[in-house]
Design a protein around this motif. Sequence first.
Motif, mmCIF file in Angstrom:
data_model
loop_
_atom_site.group_PDB
_atom_site.id
_atom_site.type_symbol
_atom_site.label_atom_id
_atom_site.label_comp_id
_atom_site.label_asym_id
_atom_site.label_seq_id
_atom_site.Cartn_x
_atom_site.Cartn_y
_atom_site.Cartn_z
ATOM 1 N N UNK A 4 0.726 -0.926 -0.127
ATOM 2 C CA UNK A 4 0.050 0.073 0.061
ATOM 3 C C UNK A 4 0.843 1.356 -0.018
ATOM 4 N N UNK A 5 2.086 1.135 1.055
ATOM 5 C CA UNK A 5 2.836 2.385 0.910
ATOM 6 C C UNK A 5 3.622 2.608 -0.605
ATOM 7 N N UNK A 6 3.791 1.429 -1.140
ATOM 8 C CA UNK A 6 4.572 1.770 -2.305
ATOM 9 C C UNK A 6 3.457 2.232 -3.532
ATOM 10 N N UNK A 7 2.259 1.630 -3.528
ATOM 11 C CA UNK A 7 1.293 2.106 -4.429
ATOM 12 C C UNK A 7 0.958 3.712 -4.023
ATOM 13 N N UNK A 8 0.848 4.138 -2.987
ATOM 14 C CA UNK A 8 1.013 5.816 -2.483
ATOM 15 C C UNK A 8 1.857 6.425 -3.032
ATOM 16 N N UNK A 9 3.224 5.777 -3.029
ATOM 17 C CA UNK A 9 4.388 6.456 -3.808
ATOM 18 C C UNK A 9 4.290 6.398 -5.295
ATOM 19 N N UNK A 10 3.903 5.594 -5.809
ATOM 20 C CA UNK A 10 3.661 5.324 -7.372
ATOM 21 C C UNK A 10 2.559 6.324 -7.830
ATOM 22 N N UNK A 11 1.431 6.606 -6.866
ATOM 23 C CA UNK A 11 0.386 7.345 -7.368
ATOM 24 C C UNK A 11 0.891 8.950 -7.240
ATOM 25 N N UNK A 12 1.720 9.275 -6.236
ATOM 26 C CA UNK A 12 2.017 10.550 -6.063
ATOM 27 C C UNK A 12 2.978 10.823 -7.454
ATOM 28 N N UNK A 13 4.126 10.027 -7.611
ATOM 29 C CA UNK A 13 4.936 10.005 -8.701
ATOM 30 C C UNK A 13 4.021 10.454 -10.275
ATOM 31 N N UNK A 14 3.140 9.352 -10.358
ATOM 32 C CA UNK A 14 2.524 9.412 -11.498
ATOM 33 C C UNK A 14 1.459 10.656 -11.601
ATOM 34 N N UNK A 15 1.073 11.268 -10.580
ATOM 35 C CA UNK A 15 0.433 12.615 -10.492
ATOM 36 C C UNK A 15 1.233 13.591 -10.894
ATOM 37 N N UNK A 16 2.437 13.659 -10.341
ATOM 38 C CA UNK A 16 3.080 14.864 -10.825
ATOM 39 C C UNK A 16 3.689 14.747 -12.096
ATOM 40 N N UNK A 17 3.910 13.546 -12.663
ATOM 41 C CA UNK A 17 4.591 13.409 -14.060
ATOM 42 C C UNK A 17 3.373 13.559 -14.991
ATOM 43 N N UNK A 18 2.148 13.468 -14.852
ATOM 44 C CA UNK A 18 1.335 13.617 -15.948
ATOM 45 C C UNK A 18 0.571 14.894 -15.690
ATOM 46 N N UNK A 19 0.362 15.522 -14.482
ATOM 47 C CA UNK A 19 0.120 16.796 -14.626
ATOM 48 C C UNK A 19 1.054 17.766 -15.440
ATOM 49 N N UNK A 20 2.361 17.450 -15.129
ATOM 50 C CA UNK A 20 3.593 18.517 -15.879
ATOM 51 C C UNK A 20 3.410 17.839 -17.256
ATOM 52 N N UNK A 21 3.326 16.759 -17.698
ATOM 53 C CA UNK A 21 3.368 16.172 -19.206
ATOM 54 C C UNK A 21 2.334 15.251 -19.476
ATOM 55 N N UNK A 22 1.114 15.765 -19.641
ATOM 56 C CA UNK A 22 0.110 14.651 -19.870
ATOM 57 C C UNK A 22 0.308 13.647 -20.948
ATOM 58 N N UNK A 23 1.271 13.764 -21.834
ATOM 59 C CA UNK A 23 1.393 12.855 -22.695
ATOM 60 C C UNK A 23 2.113 11.331 -22.127
ATOM 61 N N UNK A 24 2.699 11.747 -20.829
ATOM 62 C CA UNK A 24 3.333 10.610 -20.375
ATOM 63 C C UNK A 24 2.177 9.468 -19.847
ATOM 64 N N UNK A 25 1.212 10.114 -19.594
ATOM 65 C CA UNK A 25 -0.081 9.111 -19.211
ATOM 66 C C UNK A 25 -0.104 7.547 -19.769
#
Length: 209
Positions: A4-25
């Motif tokens: 669960x902790x790993x998932x939270x970290x992944x969710x934060x990383x994904x959010x920051x990356x995708x908001x900055x560059x939506x094409x990374x989605x």
Amino acid sequence: MNRIELGRKFARLTTNAVVARPRLWRLFRPLMRRQFDTLAPQWDEIRSPGHLDAYEAALAALSGPPRRALDVGTGTGDGALTIARRFPQADVLGVDLAETMVTKAREKVPEDQAARVRFQAADASKLPFPDESFELVAHANMIPFFDELTRVLAPGGHALFAFSGGAGTPIYVPFERLRNELRRRGFVDFAEFEAGAGTALLARKRATP
Ligand SMILES: C[S@@+](CC[C@H](N)C(=O)[O-])C[C@H]1O[C@@H](n2cnc3c(N)ncnc32)[C@H](O)[C@@H]1O
């Protein structure tokens, strides 16, 4: 670190990356879907009580009831069901990338709401709906796709962004960032809310003259 902790970290990383560059989605999408398909059976137990308090505070501030509402990244559907309870005339749709979440959400629809509350699988980055389909597009703990949410929102309609644990939520976008992205796309009348541990932002898409 547990899953669960790993998932939270992944969710934060994904959010920051995708908001900055939506094409990374497109790179994150399969991993995100797998993560939430796996979490779906236990999602309602992981949620803390009052996790939608700020979301509800923002709904309470809407100037008028939406006729058609969309809850994006609905998970097991609590956001959509909250909208349906507050606005008994509204048609409410909840969409999620993870099919298992959608299945769980469908199981929770009360009989008296079955005619106007629906859930379907869809990707928020490419929604299968015509332009200006909804008067409310709501997000709880969900990565916003600004172009797409603006497209499906009717002029004068509202966009809502809520984060159950405020800035500590794994999927979190600072309000300044939200405001800037939305302002560029013609949003006005920003309002912020705090309730319990959560925060929310409401904005209105400018009505076309
Ligand atoms: C943190 S959960 C929040 C679920 C629910 N809104 C809540 O607050 O309980 C994020 C949800 O968004 C979904 N999701 C993530 N990216 C998505 C996308 N691009 N389109 C649709 N759903 C997405 C995930 O599958 C997951 O169910």
